[in-house]
Motif scaffolding. Structure first.
Motif, PDB file in Angstrom:
ATOM      1  N   LYS A  62      19.189 -37.821 -45.446  1.00 20.52           N
ATOM      2  CA  LYS A  62      19.105 -36.469 -46.021  1.00 20.52           C
ATOM      3  C   LYS A  62      20.458 -35.982 -46.539  1.00 20.52           C
ATOM      4  N   GLU A  63      21.217 -36.912 -47.121  1.00 20.00           N
ATOM      5  CA  GLU A  63      22.519 -36.574 -47.706  1.00 20.00           C
ATOM      6  C   GLU A  63      22.317 -35.982 -49.095  1.00 20.00           C
ATOM      7  N   SER A  64      23.316 -35.259 -49.552  1.00 16.51           N
ATOM      8  CA  SER A  64      23.316 -34.732 -50.917  1.00 16.51           C
ATOM      9  C   SER A  64      24.103 -35.682 -51.804  1.00 16.51           C
ATOM     10  N   THR A 113      12.542 -41.275 -54.654  1.00 16.30           N
ATOM     11  CA  THR A 113      12.983 -40.089 -53.910  1.00 16.30           C
ATOM     12  C   THR A 113      11.976 -38.959 -54.061  1.00 16.30           C
ATOM     13  N   ILE A 114      11.549 -38.695 -55.282  1.00 13.75           N
ATOM     14  CA  ILE A 114      10.614 -37.604 -55.529  1.00 13.75           C
ATOM     15  C   ILE A 114       9.277 -37.893 -54.862  1.00 13.75           C
ATOM     16  N   ASN A 169      22.079 -33.158 -57.200  1.00 16.98           N
ATOM     17  CA  ASN A 169      22.716 -32.168 -58.068  1.00 16.98           C
ATOM     18  C   ASN A 169      23.251 -32.840 -59.323  1.00 16.98           C
ATOM     19  N   PHE A 170      23.339 -32.052 -60.389  1.00 18.18           N
ATOM     20  CA  PHE A 170      23.797 -32.569 -61.669  1.00 18.18           C
ATOM     21  C   PHE A 170      24.884 -31.653 -62.207  1.00 18.18           C
ATOM     22  N   PHE A 219      14.268 -33.086 -53.535  1.00 17.77           N
ATOM     23  CA  PHE A 219      15.035 -33.711 -54.612  1.00 17.77           C
ATOM     24  C   PHE A 219      15.953 -32.688 -55.272  1.00 17.77           C
ATOM     25  N   LYS A 220      15.409 -31.539 -55.622  1.00 20.52           N
ATOM     26  CA  LYS A 220      16.208 -30.510 -56.310  1.00 20.52           C
ATOM     27  C   LYS A 220      17.278 -29.913 -55.399  1.00 20.52           C
TER      28      LYS A 220
END
Length: 127
Positions: free
Chosen positions: A39-41, A65-66, A79-80, A74-75
């Motif tokens: 559960k890492e970002s 992932t989704i 991050n983008f 996912f969101k």
């Protein structure tokens, strides 16, 4: 733990990311299964001059992932960031949303049953 990825480190000279195999290979190189498990970002950084990714690349990189973690997760964790948001953010945002919609359109009752059993179907293949 937080991770930051510049896809150009994997695809020198690319302006547009494409190919499901490229997406899968990148997913494997980035060890995204482990990142999801923990559960890492993770943040994906897009440099100026990049114009987007096709749905096949998106599905190879993010589809699992989704499917396994859900859109909300996912969101939250994926991050983008953009070197020049004015130039490429709109292009990538459209590709990301289209990719999410494509993954969601593949969720069928059969796929849900397999997921509850700890299995995963990705374009007809059972994993």
């Amino acid at each position: 733990m937080s991770n930051r990825v510049n896809l150009l480190n994997y695809f020198k000279g690319y302006k547009y990311f494409n190919g499901r195999d490229n997406g899968r290979d990148t997913r494997k190189s980035l060890n995204l299964d482990k990142i999801d498990e923990n559960k890492e970002s993770i943040t994906f950084f897009f440099e100026k001059g990049l114009v987007g990714m096709n749905v096949s690349f998106f599905l190879g990189l993010f589809g699992k992932t989704i499917s396994n973690c859900g859109v909300e997760d996912f969101k939250k964790r994926y991050n983008f960031e953009y070197e020049d948001p004015e130039e490429n953010k709109k292009l990538f945002d459209k590709d990301i949303e289209y990719g999410i919609d494509t993954v969601l359109s593949e969720i069928t009752p059969e796929n849900l049953i397999h997921r509850l059993q700890g299995k995963w179907i990705y374009y007809g293949k059972l994993y």
